[in-house]
Design an enzyme around this catalytic site. Structure first.
Site, mmCIF file in Angstrom:
data_model
loop_
_atom_site.group_PDB
_atom_site.id
_atom_site.type_symbol
_atom_site.label_atom_id
_atom_site.label_comp_id
_atom_site.label_asym_id
_atom_site.label_seq_id
_atom_site.Cartn_x
_atom_site.Cartn_y
_atom_site.Cartn_z
ATOM 1 C CG HIS A 48 5.286 0.810 2.660
ATOM 2 N ND1 HIS A 48 4.651 1.982 2.353
ATOM 3 C CD2 HIS A 48 4.753 0.376 3.815
ATOM 4 C CE1 HIS A 48 3.776 2.262 3.294
ATOM 5 N NE2 HIS A 48 3.805 1.296 4.201
ATOM 6 C CG HIS B 11 -0.448 0.378 2.506
ATOM 7 N ND1 HIS B 11 -1.217 0.773 3.568
ATOM 8 C CD2 HIS B 11 0.834 0.429 2.962
ATOM 9 C CE1 HIS B 11 -0.450 1.040 4.610
ATOM 10 N NE2 HIS B 11 0.795 0.829 4.288
ATOM 11 C CG HIS C 62 0.880 -12.288 -2.196
ATOM 12 N ND1 HIS C 62 0.498 -12.898 -1.027
ATOM 13 C CD2 HIS C 62 2.210 -12.495 -2.314
ATOM 14 C CE1 HIS C 62 1.552 -13.462 -0.467
ATOM 15 N NE2 HIS C 62 2.602 -13.226 -1.210
ATOM 16 C CG HIS D 42 2.573 -2.992 6.318
ATOM 17 N ND1 HIS D 42 3.515 -2.562 7.214
ATOM 18 C CD2 HIS D 42 2.061 -1.874 5.737
ATOM 19 C CE1 HIS D 42 3.564 -1.234 7.188
ATOM 20 N NE2 HIS D 42 2.704 -0.788 6.293
ATOM 21 C CD GLU E 6 0.142 -0.037 8.679
ATOM 22 O OE1 GLU E 6 1.178 0.573 9.010
ATOM 23 O OE2 GLU E 6 -0.697 0.430 7.881
ATOM 24 C CB CYS F 114 3.712 5.517 5.406
ATOM 25 S SG CYS F 114 4.475 4.538 6.691
HETATM 26 ZN ZN LIG Z 1 2.306 1.031 5.545
#
Ligand SMILES: [Zn+2]
Length: 126
Positions: free
Chosen positions: A27, A14, A67, A29, A114, A23
């Protein structure tokens, strides 16, 4: 009250729109999600709600996100894919998927991690 929870994990990408900092960039998680149901009474075999059913509904929701780049999926094309909004998404979608909860039972909250040390929880206003 009895409380039962199920947890599962998924991995997604996201990017937070409007965020100033790391952020903002794409990237990923390894997310963890937990949904809890509460209710006052058990069925004839001592269950509040079958874990299998809860996990089935949760897996369906995870199947849409795992994914994937969450920003490309509805409703996250418009809604920022923060941990807070993902927690509400799981709450709402579990609600939609669990139509036949026993009398007096309800989903209390959904929590999204997260990272191991950062989580957001959604529960409806009382
Ligand atoms: Zn994030």
């Amino acid at each position: 009250m009895f409380h039962v929870s199920v947890e599962d994990t998924f991995s997604s990408g996201h990017a937070l729109r409007g965020y100033r900092g790391k952020c903002e960039n794409v990237h990923g998680h390894n997310y963890r999600v937990r949904v809890t149901v509460e209710g006052p009474q058990l069925d004839s075999i001592g269950l509040l709600v079958d874990f299998t059913l809860l996990k089935q509904v949760m897996r369906e929701i995870i199947g849409r996100l795992d994914h994937q780049f969450i920003n490309d999926l509805e409703p996250f094309r418009a809604v920022n894919p923060s941990a807070e909004n993902l927690a509400k998404y799981f709450y709402d979608e579990m609600q939609r998927g669990l139509k036949d909860l026993p009398p007096g039972a309800r989903i209390t909250d959904a929590i999204i991690w997260e990272t191991d040390t950062s989580q957001a929880k959604y529960s409806p206003a009382k």
